[in-house]
Design an enzyme around this catalytic site. Structure first.
Site, PDB file in Angstrom:
ATOM      1  N   HIS A  14       7.407  -5.849   5.964  1.00  0.00           N
ATOM      2  CA  HIS A  14       6.210  -4.997   5.992  1.00  0.00           C
ATOM      3  C   HIS A  14       6.612  -3.576   5.608  1.00  0.00           C
ATOM      4  CE1 HIS A  14       2.317  -3.766   8.392  1.00  0.00           C
ATOM      5  NE2 HIS A  14       2.553  -2.927   7.378  1.00  0.00           N
ATOM      6  N   HIS A  16       5.306  -0.452   2.749  1.00  0.00           N
ATOM      7  CA  HIS A  16       4.461   0.032   1.643  1.00  0.00           C
ATOM      8  C   HIS A  16       5.327   0.938   0.787  1.00  0.00           C
ATOM      9  CE1 HIS A  16       0.738  -1.245   3.764  1.00  0.00           C
ATOM     10  NE2 HIS A  16       1.494  -1.022   4.832  1.00  0.00           N
ATOM     11  N   HIS A 194      -3.281  -6.934   6.896  1.00  0.00           N
ATOM     12  CA  HIS A 194      -3.185  -6.118   8.099  1.00  0.00           C
ATOM     13  C   HIS A 194      -4.350  -6.529   9.001  1.00  0.00           C
ATOM     14  CE1 HIS A 194      -0.519  -3.705   5.709  1.00  0.00           C
ATOM     15  NE2 HIS A 194      -0.412  -2.732   6.603  1.00  0.00           N
ATOM     16  N   GLU A 197      -4.351  -3.939  13.991  1.00  0.00           N
ATOM     17  CA  GLU A 197      -3.586  -2.687  14.152  1.00  0.00           C
ATOM     18  C   GLU A 197      -4.475  -1.724  14.940  1.00  0.00           C
ATOM     19  OE1 GLU A 197      -2.854  -0.554  10.501  1.00  0.00           O
ATOM     20  OE2 GLU A 197      -1.235   0.668  11.365  1.00  0.00           O
ATOM     21  N   ASP A 275       7.083  -0.164   7.871  1.00  0.00           N
ATOM     22  CA  ASP A 275       5.722   0.175   7.424  1.00  0.00           C
ATOM     23  C   ASP A 275       5.757   1.296   6.385  1.00  0.00           C
ATOM     24  OD1 ASP A 275       2.978  -0.109   7.311  1.00  0.00           O
ATOM     25  OD2 ASP A 275       2.565   0.748   9.282  1.00  0.00           O
ATOM     26  N   ASP A 276       5.857   2.546   6.834  1.00  0.00           N
ATOM     27  CA  ASP A 276       5.878   3.711   5.935  1.00  0.00           C
ATOM     28  C   ASP A 276       7.007   4.640   6.389  1.00  0.00           C
ATOM     29  OD1 ASP A 276       3.196   3.300   4.428  1.00  0.00           O
ATOM     30  OD2 ASP A 276       2.675   3.052   6.536  1.00  0.00           O
TER      31      ASP A 276
HETATM   32  N1  ADE Z   1      -1.255   1.630   4.306  1.00  0.00           N
HETATM   33  C1  ADE Z   1      -0.036   2.108   4.511  1.00  0.00           C
HETATM   34  N2  ADE Z   1       0.320   1.961   5.787  1.00  0.00           N
HETATM   35  C2  ADE Z   1      -0.704   1.355   6.421  1.00  0.00           C
HETATM   36  C3  ADE Z   1      -0.948   0.919   7.747  1.00  0.00           C
HETATM   37  N3  ADE Z   1      -0.060   1.087   8.723  1.00  0.00           N
HETATM   38  N4  ADE Z   1      -2.136   0.365   8.025  1.00  0.00           N
HETATM   39  C4  ADE Z   1      -3.038   0.202   7.065  1.00  0.00           C
HETATM   40  N5  ADE Z   1      -2.873   0.583   5.802  1.00  0.00           N
HETATM   41  C5  ADE Z   1      -1.707   1.155   5.481  1.00  0.00           C
HETATM   42 ZN    ZN Z   2       1.247  -1.468   6.831  1.00  0.00          ZN
END
Ligand code: ADE
Ligand code: ZN
Length: 335
Positions: A14, A16, A194, A197, A275-276
């Site tokens: 996971h 991005h 997703h 969340e 994630d990011d």
């Molecule tokens: N795009 C990038 N990170 C995300 C996240 N945690 N939830 C939804 N969209 C995303």
């Molecule tokens: Zn994500």
């Protein structure tokens, strides 16, 4: 424990690619493309990374992505992430990318996919890191818009393994994308999304029953519903959990309150992911290190989490088994 985690062979499921955009690279590419960004320094960018919810983060995340224009930009972004994978003992990664973030600004699908996939090819050759790509639809946009993206992707189908669903969850349920997911599956893409969340358990139900997803991104709020938990276990679906993302976006108030251990105890198949990473304070190893500390996870727990990351990847069976054998040897020699 720290060096056990750092040396642990693992996969990331996971991630991005736009969320791996480090401020220093953002400045470099902005300068190269002669684009003004509303920050004077790396420190100023980092200071702006304080979020109270998912939408707060997304507003800044899409702004940063605006500087990406050429195939070289997408190549540099991706290669830079894959270099980090190599140093973190991430053997395999499944990278999400958001084509609509770029095509809506006039950047072609071809520019995006070629830059990303060429970096993946080179990383496999030069760094020994394997990767697969997940094309993610932006759920705040219309289903028609997502259909356009699906069309644009078809000439590059051999480079894309799966389709995902990301961006603002609340108010944009999986059922909004029923038809485009059905069409994507017909084209051979594996569906993921997703779910849970910020959205409630009913969004996870929709992702399972309507989109027929094969993996759940986040999935935290599945714990609201025991029947749902049992269904996820029955279908043998993994959750791609992102601890530092959850605290940064205030999905979880503190890592000590994180439901990861509970998920594992219930029998859910969990993986750890970043994630990011450029926005949430750490790559995948920092996620492992901090959640281990907060929940006092054992080496056996960490081994199980890493094993899930290979087992629930979309790799072919032989490659999965090769990675799992390497992990098992590592665990036997270091437990
Ligand atoms: N795009 C990038 N990170 C995300 C996240 N945690 N939830 C939804 N969209 C995303
Ligand atoms: Zn994500």
């Amino acid at each position: 424990m720290k060096s056990f985690i750092e040396n642990l062979p693992k996969a990331e499921l996971h991630l991005h690619i736009e969320g791996s955009f480090e401020p220093s690279l953002m400045f470099k590419i902005a300068k190269r493309n002669r684009i003004e960004i509303p920050f004077k320094s790396v420190a100023e960018i980092e200071n702006a990374y304080q979020f109270s919810c998912l939408q707060d983060f997304l507003d800044i995340y899409y702004q940063g992505a605006n500087v990406l224009q050429t195939e070289q930009d997408f190549y540099d972004l991706t290669y830079s992430y894959l270099q980090k994978c190599a140093t973190q003992n991430v053997r395999h990664t499944e990278i999400m990318f958001d084509p609509q973030t770029h095509t809506s600004r006039g950047v072609s699908f071809k520019t995006v996919i070629n830059g990303i996939s060429n970096a993946c090819e080179d990383a496999k050759q030069n760094l020994g890191v394997t990767s697969l790509l997940i094309m993610s639809y932006l759920r705040h946009l219309s289903e028609d818009d997502c259909f356009k993206t699906l069309e644009q992707s078809l000439p590059f189908k051999d480079k894309i393994t799966a389709v995902g669903l990301d961006s603002s969850e609340k108010g944009n349920p999986p059922s909004k994308f029923t038809k485009v997911f059905e069409a994507s599956v017909k084209e051979g893409y594996i569906p993921v999304a997703h779910a849970g969340e910020e959205g409630d358990a009913d969004y996870v139900w929709e992702a399972l029953d309507i989109l027929n997803i094969k993996r759940i991104d986040h999935g935290n709020n599945s714990l609201q519903d025991t029947k749902l938990v049992n269904e996820i276990i029955k279908r043998d679906l993994a959750l791609t959990v992102c601890p530092l993302s959850n605290t940064a976006l205030q999905v979880v108030s503190d890592l000590k309150e994180h439901p990861l251990q509970k998920m594992m105890d219930l029998g859910l198949k969990v993986t750890i992911n970043s994630d990011d990473p450029a926005f949430f304070g750490g790559q995948v190893n920092e996620n492992y290190i901090q959640i281990q500390k907060a929940l006092n996870l054992s080496k056996e727990d960490l081994f199980r989490l890493a094993k899930n990351s290979f087992k629930y990847s979309f790799l072919d069976t032989d490659t999965k088994n090769k990675y799992i054998a390497e992990l098992e040897t590592y665990y036997q020699n270091n437990k």
